[in-house]
Design an enzyme around this catalytic site. Structure first.
Site, mmCIF file in Angstrom:
data_model
loop_
_atom_site.group_PDB
_atom_site.id
_atom_site.type_symbol
_atom_site.label_atom_id
_atom_site.label_comp_id
_atom_site.label_asym_id
_atom_site.label_seq_id
_atom_site.Cartn_x
_atom_site.Cartn_y
_atom_site.Cartn_z
ATOM 1 N N HIS A 59 2.494 5.789 11.388
ATOM 2 C CA HIS A 59 1.531 5.953 12.482
ATOM 3 C C HIS A 59 1.783 4.962 13.626
ATOM 4 O O HIS A 59 0.852 4.536 14.313
ATOM 5 C CB HIS A 59 0.089 5.822 11.975
ATOM 6 C CG HIS A 59 -0.302 6.862 10.979
ATOM 7 N ND1 HIS A 59 -0.672 8.144 11.349
ATOM 8 C CD2 HIS A 59 -0.348 6.838 9.627
ATOM 9 C CE1 HIS A 59 -0.942 8.851 10.262
ATOM 10 N NE2 HIS A 59 -0.747 8.082 9.216
ATOM 11 N N ASN A 132 -6.248 12.850 9.038
ATOM 12 C CA ASN A 132 -5.116 13.512 9.679
ATOM 13 C C ASN A 132 -5.574 14.807 10.340
ATOM 14 O O ASN A 132 -6.751 15.167 10.273
ATOM 15 C CB ASN A 132 -4.013 13.825 8.651
ATOM 16 C CG ASN A 132 -3.221 12.609 8.235
ATOM 17 O OD1 ASN A 132 -2.953 11.727 9.031
ATOM 18 N ND2 ASN A 132 -2.836 12.568 6.964
ATOM 19 N N TYR A 342 -4.223 -0.275 3.759
ATOM 20 C CA TYR A 342 -4.475 -0.305 5.194
ATOM 21 C C TYR A 342 -4.891 -1.704 5.653
ATOM 22 O O TYR A 342 -4.386 -2.230 6.648
ATOM 23 C CB TYR A 342 -5.542 0.725 5.575
ATOM 24 C CG TYR A 342 -4.982 2.106 5.799
ATOM 25 C CD1 TYR A 342 -4.365 2.797 4.766
ATOM 26 C CD2 TYR A 342 -5.068 2.721 7.042
ATOM 27 C CE1 TYR A 342 -3.849 4.063 4.953
ATOM 28 C CE2 TYR A 342 -4.546 3.992 7.242
ATOM 29 C CZ TYR A 342 -3.939 4.665 6.197
ATOM 30 O OH TYR A 342 -3.425 5.908 6.400
#
Length: 488
Positions: A59, A132, A342
């Site tokens: 990303h 997404n 993350y």
């Protein structure tokens, strides 16, 4: 963020001293060597060398905008989240779109899933929903994620993405068949970020005031309508305008054409999960709408561009472990892995105090923790005590968890996710294929065949084709013929 007053007045060093000459470095006489005492020169060059932080492994290529989320339906029977507590309530948001595999300088118009990462600045803290533009994903367990991404990135020998690596992994991971069918279909290359849907993708827990538990999936339906590019159109656009999606988003907001999405959720009472025909926590599966219809809950609108891409888009951080009261995780094994990964990625990239940056800082509420020091710490806590419990009036625990605990049983070990009555890796991929029109099927076959034909080994190509045949006999037969024609 707004433009600062520092845009006017005398130029200064980073320490605030006025700069007399910003055009010429100091030298030992006219034409002589540069002096190490020229601290302005050294400061500028040192800062320039450090202007980039490590880009995201995935990303990396993205764009973002601010906006609002407005509640349009009463969902208090399902969640006690304060930002969802009444119809008409608005919450400021920041949404970052991205491609998955490309690096920071890659083109926008490529065949790749799009990240749809949304930060709600709620009065109970920031809530991050990291999804997404597809409702499913390639794998169902986070332990496979590094291997999967390695196949999408540059080969360690050739330095390029290799079809052999991609199809070798997908062929050996049949659970990817559903997502690959999505990716190589018509929606695999959105025409812009505005013209695609978004999904939370994972299953999440909602809990109401009474402690009742519901499983939910989020859907963001674009109000602009779905628009996509063919492979040929994307190839041209990616070469002519690599920044096409970023530019489109920025310019649409600049002219007041604010993109919006209708937000809905699928809601499953917790008691129904165990007997549902598909594993409801499997990221490679959807919940058919006939089983759990979408219930509209709100409207998302983007209406303000970032003032500085690096500060607000590149340094923005999102983590699925940023929950608020009434919302929590599920046993989804991909989600469970992301709860760690993350946050850890952003601690590495931006630093331990990344949450202090304006784009990441809570806006409607206040962060009160005992975390201190580290790179870029701003001293906000002053002389306050840095431990808990304390008797000096510091922040204290509430005693009420954000979400309800889950019952567990059995022995520890490396377990596969439980299979439900209709679980396999191919049934939903076949269902998706059979929903397509004849024209859509032809384009899907053409897109897949063009990529599979590039692999160097027949066994890799055949294994990939066989997965699609197991989803639907016609699917596999037509794909085999198309690949065979291209490979000779």
């Amino acid at each position: 963020m707004t433009a600062q007053s520092e845009t006017t007045g005398p130029l200064t060093t980073e320490a605030g001293a006025p700069v007399a000459d910003n055009q010429n470095s100091q030298t030992a006489g006219v034409g002589g060597p540069v002096l190490v005492q020229d601290q302005l020169l050294l400061e500028k060059l040192a800062h320039f060398n450090r202007e980039r932080i490590p880009e995201r492994i995935v990303h990396a290529r993205g764009a973002g905008a601010y906006g609002t989320f407005t509640v349009t339906a009463d969902v208090t029977p399902y969640t006690r989240a304060a930002f969802l507590s009444e119809i008409g309530k608005q919450t400021e948001v920041f949404l970052r779109f991205s491609t998955v595999a490309g690096n920071l300088g890659a083109a926008d118009a490529v065949r790749d899933p799009r990240g749809f990462a949304l930060k709600f600045y709620t009065e109970e803290g920031n809530y991050d929903l990291v999804g997404n533009n597809t409702p499913v994903f390639f794998i169902k367990d986070a332990i496979k994620f590094p291997d999967f991404i390695h196949t999408q990135k540059r080969d360690p020998y050739t330095g390029s993405q290799e079809a052999d690596n991609v199809w070798d992994f997908w062929g050996l991971s049949p659970e990817s068949t559903h997502q690959v069918t999505w990716l190589f279909g018509d929606r695999g290359i959105p025409a812009s970020y505005r013209h695609m849907d978004g999904f939370g993708s994972h299953t999440f827990q909602w809990t109401n005031e009474a402690g009742e538990v519901f499983w939910v999936k989020y859907h963001f339906k674009t109000d602009q309508g779905i628009e996509c590019l063919t492979q040929d159109e994307a190839d041209v656009l990616a070469g002519k305008d690599p920044d096409s999606h970023q530019r489109d988003l920025r310019e649409s907001i600049e002219r007041g054409d604010y993109p919006s999405w209708t937000v809905s959720v699928q809601i499953m009472p917790a008691a129904e999960a165990a007997s549902y025909r598909f594993n409801p926590f499997d990221l490679t599966k959807v919940w058919p709408h006939a089983d759990y219809p979408c219930v509209e809950i709100g409207k998302l609108e983007l209406n303000r561009n970032p003032e500085n891409i690096f500060a607000e888009v590149e340094q923005s951080i999102f983590s699925p472990h940023h929950f608020v009261p009434g919302i929590g995780p599920s046993p989804d094994k991909m989600l469970q892995g992301r709860l760690f990964a993350y946050g850890d990625a952003h601690r590495y990239r931006v630093g331990i105090n990344a949450d202090h940056l304006p784009v990441n800082r809570p806006k409607a509420g206040e962060a009160r923790s005992h975390g201190r020091d580290g790179v870029m710490y701003d001293g906000r806590h002053g002389r306050a005590k840095n431990y808990e419990p304390n008797s000096f009036g510091g922040p204290f625990e509430t005693g009420r968890p954000l979400w309800e605990p889950l019952p567990v049983s059995g022995v520890t070990g490396e377990h596969e996710a439980p299979a439900h009555a209709e679980d396999d890796d191919f049934v939903q991929a076949g269902n998706l294929y059979r929903l397509m029109s004849e024209d859509e099927k032809e384009r899907l076959i053409g897109n897949l065949a063009g990529f599979i034909a590039q692999v160097s080994r027949d066994d890799i190509a055949q294994r990939a084709i066989e997965n699609f045949r197991r989803a639907d006999e016609d699917y596999g037969k037509r794909l085999e013929a198309a690949v065979g024609a291209l490979r000779g």
